[in-house]
Structures are given as structure tokens and as C-alpha cells.
Write a protein that holds these residues in place. Structure first.
Motif, PDB file in Angstrom:
ATOM      1  N   GLU A  41       0.818  -1.214   0.000  1.00 45.67           N
ATOM      2  CA  GLU A  41       0.000   0.000   0.000  1.00 45.67           C
ATOM      3  C   GLU A  41       0.856   1.272   0.000  1.00 45.67           C
ATOM      4  OE1 GLU A  41      -2.548  -0.294   3.373  1.00 45.67           O
ATOM      5  OE2 GLU A  41      -3.863  -1.812   2.483  1.00 45.67           O
ATOM      6  N   SER A  42       2.087   1.161   0.463  1.00 45.34           N
ATOM      7  CA  SER A  42       2.974   2.325   0.488  1.00 45.34           C
ATOM      8  C   SER A  42       3.670   2.556  -0.847  1.00 45.34           C
ATOM      9  CB  SER A  42       4.032   2.152   1.588  1.00 45.34           C
ATOM     10  OG  SER A  42       4.911   1.078   1.272  1.00 45.34           O
ATOM     11  N   TRP A  43       3.515   1.655  -1.807  1.00 43.77           N
ATOM     12  CA  TRP A  43       4.169   1.800  -3.112  1.00 43.77           C
ATOM     13  C   TRP A  43       3.455   2.864  -3.949  1.00 43.77           C
ATOM     14  CZ3 TRP A  43       6.699  -2.770  -6.021  1.00 43.77           C
ATOM     15  CH2 TRP A  43       7.564  -3.453  -5.164  1.00 43.77           C
ATOM     16  N   PRO A  44       4.148   3.426  -4.917  1.00 43.82           N
ATOM     17  CA  PRO A  44       3.458   4.301  -5.875  1.00 43.82           C
ATOM     18  C   PRO A  44       2.360   3.527  -6.607  1.00 43.82           C
ATOM     19  CG  PRO A  44       5.853   4.421  -6.132  1.00 43.82           C
ATOM     20  CD  PRO A  44       5.582   3.259  -5.228  1.00 43.82           C
ATOM     21  N   GLU A  45       1.544   4.249  -7.345  1.00 44.77           N
ATOM     22  CA  GLU A  45       0.494   3.608  -8.144  1.00 44.77           C
ATOM     23  C   GLU A  45       1.090   2.450  -8.940  1.00 44.77           C
ATOM     24  OE1 GLU A  45      -2.558   4.667 -11.838  1.00 44.77           O
ATOM     25  OE2 GLU A  45      -1.410   6.253 -10.833  1.00 44.77           O
ATOM     26  N   HIS A  46       0.449   1.280  -8.881  1.00 44.67           N
ATOM     27  CA  HIS A  46       1.017   0.109  -9.519  1.00 44.67           C
ATOM     28  C   HIS A  46      -0.085  -0.832  -9.985  1.00 44.67           C
ATOM     29  CE1 HIS A  46       0.658  -0.857  -5.184  1.00 44.67           C
ATOM     30  NE2 HIS A  46       0.287  -2.066  -5.611  1.00 44.67           N
ATOM     31  N   THR A  47       0.301  -1.774 -10.823  1.00 45.61           N
ATOM     32  CA  THR A  47      -0.608  -2.780 -11.353  1.00 45.61           C
ATOM     33  C   THR A  47      -0.055  -4.164 -11.055  1.00 45.61           C
ATOM     34  OG1 THR A  47      -1.275  -1.320 -13.175  1.00 45.61           O
ATOM     35  CG2 THR A  47      -1.747  -3.669 -13.416  1.00 45.61           C
ATOM     36  N   ASP A  48      -0.901  -5.042 -10.557  1.00 44.38           N
ATOM     37  CA  ASP A  48      -0.509  -6.427 -10.283  1.00 44.38           C
ATOM     38  C   ASP A  48      -1.043  -7.330 -11.388  1.00 44.38           C
ATOM     39  OD1 ASP A  48       0.607  -5.621  -7.827  1.00 44.38           O
ATOM     40  OD2 ASP A  48      -1.337  -5.810  -6.825  1.00 44.38           O
ATOM     41  N   SER A  49      -0.194  -8.213 -11.878  1.00 47.52           N
ATOM     42  CA  SER A  49      -0.604  -9.109 -12.945  1.00 47.52           C
ATOM     43  C   SER A  49       0.194 -10.405 -12.841  1.00 47.52           C
ATOM     44  CB  SER A  49      -0.391  -8.437 -14.313  1.00 47.52           C
ATOM     45  OG  SER A  49      -1.012  -9.190 -15.335  1.00 47.52           O
ATOM     46  N   SER A  50       0.036 -11.277 -13.840  1.00 51.04           N
ATOM     47  CA  SER A  50       0.759 -12.547 -13.816  1.00 51.04           C
ATOM     48  C   SER A  50       0.982 -13.051 -15.232  1.00 51.04           C
ATOM     49  CB  SER A  50       0.000 -13.592 -12.995  1.00 51.04           C
ATOM     50  OG  SER A  50      -1.255 -13.876 -13.593  1.00 51.04           O
ATOM     51  N   ILE A  51       1.933 -13.971 -15.356  1.00 48.05           N
ATOM     52  CA  ILE A  51       2.321 -14.573 -16.623  1.00 48.05           C
ATOM     53  C   ILE A  51       2.357 -16.080 -16.440  1.00 48.05           C
ATOM     54  CG2 ILE A  51       4.235 -14.840 -18.274  1.00 48.05           C
ATOM     55  CD1 ILE A  51       5.062 -11.941 -17.413  1.00 48.05           C
ATOM     56  N   GLU A  52       1.789 -16.813 -17.402  1.00 41.32           N
ATOM     57  CA  GLU A  52       1.863 -18.272 -17.361  1.00 41.32           C
ATOM     58  C   GLU A  52       3.158 -18.732 -18.029  1.00 41.32           C
ATOM     59  OE1 GLU A  52      -0.156 -20.105 -15.679  1.00 41.32           O
ATOM     60  OE2 GLU A  52      -1.414 -18.391 -15.172  1.00 41.32           O
ATOM     61  N   THR A  53       3.933 -19.546 -17.328  1.00 41.50           N
ATOM     62  CA  THR A  53       5.163 -20.102 -17.875  1.00 41.50           C
ATOM     63  C   THR A  53       5.126 -21.617 -17.776  1.00 41.50           C
ATOM     64  OG1 THR A  53       6.460 -20.258 -15.837  1.00 41.50           O
ATOM     65  CG2 THR A  53       6.345 -18.078 -16.903  1.00 41.50           C
ATOM     66  N   SER A  54       6.130 -22.261 -18.341  1.00 42.62           N
ATOM     67  CA  SER A  54       6.211 -23.721 -18.266  1.00 42.62           C
ATOM     68  C   SER A  54       6.406 -24.223 -16.845  1.00 42.62           C
ATOM     69  CB  SER A  54       7.380 -24.222 -19.120  1.00 42.62           C
ATOM     70  OG  SER A  54       7.240 -23.824 -20.459  1.00 42.62           O
ATOM     71  N   PHE A  55       6.795 -23.326 -15.946  1.00 42.97           N
ATOM     72  CA  PHE A  55       7.098 -23.704 -14.576  1.00 42.97           C
ATOM     73  C   PHE A  55       6.001 -23.293 -13.600  1.00 42.97           C
ATOM     74  CE2 PHE A  55      10.957 -23.102 -16.976  1.00 42.97           C
ATOM     75  CZ  PHE A  55      11.660 -24.271 -16.713  1.00 42.97           C
ATOM     76  N   GLY A  56       4.954 -22.654 -14.100  1.00 40.87           N
ATOM     77  CA  GLY A  56       3.866 -22.205 -13.259  1.00 40.87           C
ATOM     78  C   GLY A  56       3.546 -20.747 -13.489  1.00 40.87           C
ATOM     79  N   THR A  57       2.684 -20.204 -12.653  1.00 39.23           N
ATOM     80  CA  THR A  57       2.241 -18.810 -12.786  1.00 39.23           C
ATOM     81  C   THR A  57       3.209 -17.882 -12.063  1.00 39.23           C
ATOM     82  OG1 THR A  57      -0.064 -19.537 -12.842  1.00 39.23           O
ATOM     83  CG2 THR A  57       0.343 -17.212 -12.360  1.00 39.23           C
ATOM     84  N   THR A  58       3.666 -16.864 -12.776  1.00 36.68           N
ATOM     85  CA  THR A  58       4.589 -15.887 -12.197  1.00 36.68           C
ATOM     86  C   THR A  58       3.887 -14.548 -12.057  1.00 36.68           C
ATOM     87  OG1 THR A  58       6.515 -16.982 -13.167  1.00 36.68           O
ATOM     88  CG2 THR A  58       6.781 -14.691 -12.467  1.00 36.68           C
ATOM     89  N   ALA A  59       3.764 -14.075 -10.823  1.00 37.30           N
ATOM     90  CA  ALA A  59       3.131 -12.784 -10.553  1.00 37.30           C
ATOM     91  C   ALA A  59       4.173 -11.674 -10.619  1.00 37.30           C
ATOM     92  CB  ALA A  59       2.473 -12.804  -9.176  1.00 37.30           C
ATOM     93  N   TYR A  60       3.706 -10.472 -10.893  1.00 37.31           N
ATOM     94  CA  TYR A  60       4.611  -9.318 -10.888  1.00 37.31           C
ATOM     95  C   TYR A  60       3.816  -8.050 -10.609  1.00 37.31           C
ATOM     96  CZ  TYR A  60       2.952  -8.328 -15.670  1.00 37.31           C
ATOM     97  OH  TYR A  60       2.182  -8.058 -16.773  1.00 37.31           O
ATOM     98  N   THR A  61       4.526  -7.030 -10.150  1.00 35.53           N
ATOM     99  CA  THR A  61       3.939  -5.720  -9.896  1.00 35.53           C
ATOM    100  C   THR A  61       4.670  -4.700 -10.762  1.00 35.53           C
ATOM    101  OG1 THR A  61       3.258  -6.242  -7.646  1.00 35.53           O
ATOM    102  CG2 THR A  61       3.584  -3.916  -8.164  1.00 35.53           C
ATOM    103  N   SER A  62       3.914  -3.941 -11.538  1.00 40.07           N
ATOM    104  CA  SER A  62       4.481  -2.967 -12.463  1.00 40.07           C
ATOM    105  C   SER A  62       4.160  -1.551 -11.996  1.00 40.07           C
ATOM    106  CB  SER A  62       3.910  -3.193 -13.869  1.00 40.07           C
ATOM    107  OG  SER A  62       4.438  -2.258 -14.782  1.00 40.07           O
TER     108      SER A  62
END
Length: 313
Positions: A41-62
Motif C-alpha cells: 500500500e505504500s508503493w506508488p500507483e502500480h498494477t498487479d498481474s501474472s504470466i503463465e510459464t512452463s514452470f507455473g504462474t509468475t506474478a509481478y507488480t508494475s
């Protein structure tokens, strides 16, 4: 990912259930995510999303750039962050805002750590770690990026520079255990005690890497949860780079070493001077392994000065 890929992933999940990282229970996962969201919540405005890979789902914050200028706007090369071991992307909290003033910053939940990612397939060597990260880059749609890793993530960043450098504009490795020299025996002893212990051993470890001071809540509670609520499996130990490995890295590279690091001994400087004389090396005197929390301003400025030389506009 195609339906066939999802089917294969589902099969892999069943085949490797005991070989990959997992939360101890749904209650543990919920507790962790609540703590993580509180810090973010203390981070600047951001978007959370995810990517499907051969090893599983990878989340990231942009985090998008806060401002655009004629010289450094949204076209500046994005910066990708890889977290440390037994840590979370929240470790970047003090650095995200200054770095995202003029460029996109993306913090990846490394798939083998406690986080929002879900690992389905183990990675027992550096080549598989590099394959996973290449798939993440594909999912992000990036042709060029600055890669910054801290601690275990620093080893992963060096590993990427070694195995798949084509899209890396630069690499910064912050206090990478095991990559330059072996991990000191006293550090192994602490890690073993941490893995076999409970809350008291986890608190002791957190204080040890911060030269005797515990992080304040809510970060302390989040780090405790990442250690106690999550069982880590399916990732390789950091491998020490050989002389020919260092010689084979062609990506612009800087290494930041904590002067009082518990994991990277001072003799690492001799190794770098001998095998990687072209690498930019910075030593943060008096700072322990917890560089991101204990020397954020210095780290921000060192990285900014370095990556600005290799921006692709």
C-alpha cells in the motif's frame, strides 16, 4: 498459453507436488498475502498481474514512470527486479519510488519464493532458471531491460547474463551469495538453524543480517511469514561462477557488495579483480547483507548512474 500447455502444467503440478515451493495451508497463504498487501500500500500507483510459464504462474507488480521528460520518459529502458531468498518483492519498497520517477519498474515474484506466484515444476539448475526468466520476459513483451537482483536474485541475474544475455541492457547484482565465492561456513550454520527452527530462530536470523536490528512491523511480520508459512522447494543452490563464466559475460555488469556482508566475504573483491576486471564494483562500507533496507539511497544512486549509460531510447 494453449490448452495443451495448461493440461501439461496441470499434470506437472500433480507429478511435482512435493518438489516445489508451497504454503503450509490456505490459512498461511491468506495471512502472508494480507501482510504483503499491507506493505505494498505504500508503493506508488502500480498494477498487479501474472504470466503463465512452463514452470507455473509468475506474478509481478508494475510501477509506471511518475513523470516524463524530453530526455528520460516512458521510453527509457524498463527495470526488472528479482527479490532475495526468504524475502518478497516488498524488500524493494524503499527503492521503487525513486527508480520509477522516469522509467517503468517491474518487481517479479520469483516463482520459488513465498509470494503470489505458483510453482508447478522444479528447477534444479541454472539453465532452467534462465528458461523461466526468458519466458517471463516474453510474457512482459520486452525487447530490452535492465535487470537488478538482490541476494539469491542477484545470483539469478548473473545466471541470466551467463545463459541468455540477448535482451539484457545491463545487469546489477547486489550482494550475491555463492556466486563470487563460496558462502561462509558461519552463514551456512545460520541458514541451517533457520530452516530447522521456528519463530525465535527466524527473528534471530533477521536481526543477524541487519547487524543486530530487527526490521519494524509490518515488514518484520511479512518476513516472518515468508519464512515460517512457506516451504521452499524446487530451486537450485547458487553456483559459483568459474573464471571462464566471468570471461563469457558480455552484458554491462555491476556488482554491489555490502562491506560487512554476512554472505559475501571481502575476498570476493580479489576474485572480481582477477576474473572480471571490466565489471563495475561498488562496496558499501559498514553495511550488512540487508542492503535494500540499510542503504537504499546509496543503492538507488549507484544503480541510476550505471544504467543511465546503457539506456535504449
Amino acid at each position: 498459453m494453449s490448452d495443451g500447455g495448461r493440461d501439461a502444467q496441470a499434470g506437472s503440478s500433480a507429478d511435482h507436488r512435493g518438489e516445489v515451493g508451497r504454503f503450509r495451508s490456505e490459512q498461511a497463504r491468506g495471512r502472508f498475502l494480507k501482510l504483503l498487501n499491507t506493505v505494498l500500500e505504500s508503493w506508488p500507483e502500480h498494477t498487479d498481474s501474472s504470466i503463465e510459464t512452463s514452470f507455473g504462474t509468475t506474478a509481478y507488480t508494475s510501477v509506471p514512470p511518475a513523470r516524463q521528460t524530453a530526455f528520460a520518459g516512458s521510453s527509457s529502458t524498463p527495470l526488472i527486479l528479482l527479490q532475495g531468498g526468504n524475502s518478497t518483492i516488498a524488500g524493494w519498497t524503499k527503492l521503487v519510488a525513486p527508480w520509477s520517477k522516469t522509467r517503468t519498474v517491474i518487481a517479479v515474484d520469483t516463482i520459488w519464493e513465498a509470494g503470489r506466484s505458483t510453482q508447478l515444476v522444479p528447477m534444479n539448475n541454472g539453465e532452467l532458471v534462465s528458461q523461466w526468466f526468458d519466458e517471463v520476459i516474453d510474457g512482459l513483451g520486452l525487447e530490452s531491460l535492465h535487470l537488478i537482483g538482490y541476494s539469491y536474485g542477484a545470483w539469478a541475474a548473473l545466471n541470466q547474463a551467463l545463459h541468455a544475455p540477448d535482451r539484457l541492457a545491463s545487469v546489477t547484482a547486489i550482494d550475491p551469495p555463492g556466486a563470487i565465492t563460496g558462502i561462509p561456513l558461519r552463514a551456512w550454520a545460520r541458514l541451517i538453524r533457520l530452516m530447522r527452527g521456528g519463530r525465535e530462530e527466524a527473528l534471530d536470523f533477521l536481526a543477524w543480517v541487519r547487524n543486530g536490528e530487527l526490521p519494524p512491523p509490518p515488514m518484520r511480520n511479512l518476513l516472518l511469514s515468508s519464512t515460517l508459512d512457506f516451504v521452499k522447494r524446487g530451486s537450485p543452490l547458487p553456483r559459483k561462477l568459474r573464471a571462464d563464466d566471468w570471461a563469457g559475460i558480455t552484458v554491462p555488469l555491476e556488482v554491489i557488495i555490502a562491506g560487512s556482508s554476512q554472505f559475501v566475504p571481502r575476498r570476493a573483491l580479489r576474485t572480481l579483480r582477477r576474473h572480471a576486471p571490466g565489471v563495475d564494483v561498488h562496496v558499501l562500507d559498514g553495511i550488512g547483507h540487508a542492503v535494500l533496507s540499510d542503504a537504499p539511497e546509496d543503492t538507488v544512486s549507484i544503480v541510476e548512474e550505471f544504467i543511465s549509460k546503457f539506456d535504449e531510447q
